[in-house]
Design a protein around this motif. Structure first.
Motif, PDB file in Angstrom:
ATOM      1  N   ARG A  75       7.565 -14.215  24.485  1.00 61.51           N
ATOM      2  CA  ARG A  75       7.668 -13.681  25.846  1.00 61.51           C
ATOM      3  C   ARG A  75       7.778 -12.158  25.803  1.00 61.51           C
ATOM      4  N   ILE A  76       8.594 -11.634  24.911  1.00 58.26           N
ATOM      5  CA  ILE A  76       8.756 -10.178  24.774  1.00 58.26           C
ATOM      6  C   ILE A  76       7.444  -9.529  24.345  1.00 58.26           C
ATOM      7  N   THR A  77       6.735 -10.168  23.426  1.00 54.66           N
ATOM      8  CA  THR A  77       5.447  -9.635  22.975  1.00 54.66           C
ATOM      9  C   THR A  77       4.444  -9.597  24.124  1.00 54.66           C
ATOM     10  N   LEU A  78       4.409 -10.646  24.928  1.00 52.45           N
ATOM     11  CA  LEU A  78       3.497 -10.668  26.075  1.00 52.45           C
ATOM     12  C   LEU A  78       3.866  -9.599  27.101  1.00 52.45           C
ATOM     13  N   ILE A  79       5.137  -9.374  27.289  1.00 50.87           N
ATOM     14  CA  ILE A  79       5.592  -8.327  28.213  1.00 50.87           C
ATOM     15  C   ILE A  79       5.166  -6.950  27.692  1.00 50.87           C
ATOM     16  N   LYS A  80       5.305  -6.745  26.387  1.00 52.41           N
ATOM     17  CA  LYS A  80       4.886  -5.468  25.796  1.00 52.41           C
ATOM     18  C   LYS A  80       3.378  -5.283  25.915  1.00 52.41           C
ATOM     19  N   LEU A  81       2.606  -6.342  25.653  1.00 49.90           N
ATOM     20  CA  LEU A  81       1.150  -6.261  25.814  1.00 49.90           C
ATOM     21  C   LEU A  81       0.786  -5.900  27.255  1.00 49.90           C
ATOM     22  N   HIS A  82       1.453  -6.539  28.194  1.00 49.23           N
ATOM     23  CA  HIS A  82       1.216  -6.265  29.611  1.00 49.23           C
ATOM     24  C   HIS A  82       1.498  -4.802  29.930  1.00 49.23           C
ATOM     25  N   GLY A  83       2.617  -4.295  29.439  1.00 48.41           N
ATOM     26  CA  GLY A  83       2.983  -2.895  29.699  1.00 48.41           C
ATOM     27  C   GLY A  83       2.002  -1.909  29.077  1.00 48.41           C
ATOM     28  N   LEU A  84       1.567  -2.198  27.868  1.00 47.41           N
ATOM     29  CA  LEU A  84       0.607  -1.308  27.199  1.00 47.41           C
ATOM     30  C   LEU A  84      -0.741  -1.300  27.915  1.00 47.41           C
ATOM     31  N   LEU A  85      -1.187  -2.462  28.370  1.00 46.84           N
ATOM     32  CA  LEU A  85      -2.443  -2.522  29.109  1.00 46.84           C
ATOM     33  C   LEU A  85      -2.329  -1.775  30.442  1.00 46.84           C
ATOM     34  N   GLU A  86      -1.175  -1.885  31.078  1.00 49.16           N
ATOM     35  CA  GLU A  86      -0.933  -1.122  32.312  1.00 49.16           C
ATOM     36  C   GLU A  86      -0.949   0.380  32.033  1.00 49.16           C
TER      37      GLU A  86
ATOM     38  N   VAL B 152      -1.740 -10.725  31.598  1.00 49.80           N
ATOM     39  CA  VAL B 152      -2.300  -9.973  30.468  1.00 49.80           C
ATOM     40  C   VAL B 152      -3.819 -10.095  30.452  1.00 49.80           C
ATOM     41  N   VAL B 153      -4.325 -11.295  30.645  1.00 47.09           N
ATOM     42  CA  VAL B 153      -5.777 -11.517  30.640  1.00 47.09           C
ATOM     43  C   VAL B 153      -6.440 -10.754  31.786  1.00 47.09           C
ATOM     44  N   ALA B 154      -5.841 -10.774  32.966  1.00 48.10           N
ATOM     45  CA  ALA B 154      -6.421 -10.075  34.116  1.00 48.10           C
ATOM     46  C   ALA B 154      -6.496  -8.566  33.862  1.00 48.10           C
ATOM     47  N   ILE B 155      -5.433  -7.986  33.334  1.00 49.71           N
ATOM     48  CA  ILE B 155      -5.423  -6.547  33.062  1.00 49.71           C
ATOM     49  C   ILE B 155      -6.374  -6.219  31.917  1.00 49.71           C
ATOM     50  N   ALA B 156      -6.437  -7.089  30.921  1.00 46.71           N
ATOM     51  CA  ALA B 156      -7.364  -6.863  29.796  1.00 46.71           C
ATOM     52  C   ALA B 156      -8.808  -6.860  30.289  1.00 46.71           C
ATOM     53  N   ARG B 157      -9.145  -7.758  31.185  1.00 48.73           N
ATOM     54  CA  ARG B 157     -10.507  -7.781  31.752  1.00 48.73           C
ATOM     55  C   ARG B 157     -10.788  -6.497  32.526  1.00 48.73           C
TER      56      ARG B 157
ATOM     57  N   THR C 222      -9.356  -3.499  32.181  1.00 53.06           N
ATOM     58  CA  THR C 222      -9.489  -2.341  31.291  1.00 53.06           C
ATOM     59  C   THR C 222     -10.778  -2.415  30.477  1.00 53.06           C
ATOM     60  N   ARG C 223     -11.199  -3.610  30.116  1.00 54.53           N
ATOM     61  CA  ARG C 223     -12.472  -3.769  29.394  1.00 54.53           C
ATOM     62  C   ARG C 223     -13.633  -3.314  30.268  1.00 54.53           C
ATOM     63  N   THR C 224     -13.622  -3.705  31.524  1.00 49.73           N
ATOM     64  CA  THR C 224     -14.677  -3.292  32.459  1.00 49.73           C
ATOM     65  C   THR C 224     -14.688  -1.775  32.611  1.00 49.73           C
ATOM     66  N   MET C 225     -13.512  -1.180  32.730  1.00 50.67           N
ATOM     67  CA  MET C 225     -13.415   0.279  32.838  1.00 50.67           C
ATOM     68  C   MET C 225     -13.972   0.942  31.585  1.00 50.67           C
ATOM     69  N   ASN C 226     -13.584   0.430  30.432  1.00 50.05           N
ATOM     70  CA  ASN C 226     -14.028   1.010  29.168  1.00 50.05           C
ATOM     71  C   ASN C 226     -15.540   0.875  29.004  1.00 50.05           C
ATOM     72  N   LEU C 227     -16.091  -0.247  29.415  1.00 51.79           N
ATOM     73  CA  LEU C 227     -17.542  -0.438  29.338  1.00 51.79           C
ATOM     74  C   LEU C 227     -18.288   0.489  30.291  1.00 51.79           C
ATOM     75  N   SER C 228     -17.675   0.843  31.416  1.00 53.46           N
ATOM     76  CA  SER C 228     -18.331   1.769  32.353  1.00 53.46           C
ATOM     77  C   SER C 228     -18.290   3.202  31.834  1.00 53.46           C
ATOM     78  N   ILE C 229     -17.371   3.494  30.946  1.00 54.44           N
ATOM     79  CA  ILE C 229     -17.268   4.837  30.366  1.00 54.44           C
ATOM     80  C   ILE C 229     -18.390   5.089  29.366  1.00 54.44           C
ATOM     81  N   TYR C 230     -18.781   4.065  28.632  1.00 59.58           N
ATOM     82  CA  TYR C 230     -19.754   4.222  27.545  1.00 59.58           C
ATOM     83  C   TYR C 230     -21.071   4.861  27.990  1.00 59.58           C
ATOM     84  N   PRO C 231     -21.744   4.371  29.051  1.00 59.65           N
ATOM     85  CA  PRO C 231     -23.022   5.007  29.423  1.00 59.65           C
ATOM     86  C   PRO C 231     -22.856   6.458  29.876  1.00 59.65           C
ATOM     87  N   ILE C 232     -21.740   6.767  30.506  1.00 60.68           N
ATOM     88  CA  ILE C 232     -21.498   8.142  30.944  1.00 60.68           C
ATOM     89  C   ILE C 232     -21.281   9.039  29.732  1.00 60.68           C
ATOM     90  N   LEU C 233     -20.566   8.538  28.754  1.00 66.14           N
ATOM     91  CA  LEU C 233     -20.351   9.282  27.519  1.00 66.14           C
ATOM     92  C   LEU C 233     -21.677   9.515  26.801  1.00 66.14           C
TER      93      LEU C 233
END
Length: 147
Positions: A5-16, A86-91, A93-104
């Motif tokens: 539970r603590i690990t999932l909370i930390k993952l959630h916070g880092l993704l945020e 965690v899965v929702a935030i990961a998706r 952030t992944r979408t955001m990161n993928l949108s950065i690539y073509p601009i870069l």
């Protein structure tokens, strides 16, 4: 179970924490003129966050193995809720990161084009006469022969 539970909370916070970094990186890349110092700081921060996320992801997998359970934790409602977040935030952030690539890629292409243009201009040696007009330097030898 509490460690997972603590690990999932930390993952959630880092993704945020990663979301605003990606938003700022996207904003920097969309500007007409890039600030390389700011971009480098964002890149370093993003790299640090991704490394930390990877560490906690590995820790999550180890804890799952130790407990004999696996995501999405259907039998544990509290863990399932955390995992879904965690899965929702990961998706996201992944979408955001993928949108950065073509601009870069576009910014890198612009930089290469500019570098090529500067190189072409620097290869042309221009001489200026007394009247202020430029003349291309003559390559090779020129002979003025009078008979």
């Amino acid at each position: 179970m509490n460690d997972l539970r603590i690990t999932l909370i930390k993952l959630h916070g880092l993704l945020e924490e990663l979301k605003p970094v990606l938003t700022e990186e996207l904003g920097q890349l969309n500007r007409p003129q890039l600030n390389p110092v700011t971009l480098q700081m964002l890149s370093d921060n993003k790299s640090r966050l991704l490394s930390t996320i990877n560490f906690f992801e590995e820790q999550r997998k180890a804890e799952e193995t130790k407990l004999g359970i696996a995501a999405p934790y259907e039998q544990q409602p509290m863990l399932k809720t955390l995992w879904d977040d965690v899965v929702a935030i990961a998706r996201e952030t992944r979408t955001m990161n993928l949108s950065i690539y073509p601009i870069l890629e576009l910014q890198m292409q612009k930089a290469l084009t500019l570098k090529s243009m500067v190189k072409q201009v620097s290869n042309c040696v221009a001489l200026y006469g007394a009247d202020g007009t430029s003349q291309q330097s003559i390559k090779g030898k020129a002979y003025n022969i009078n008979i």
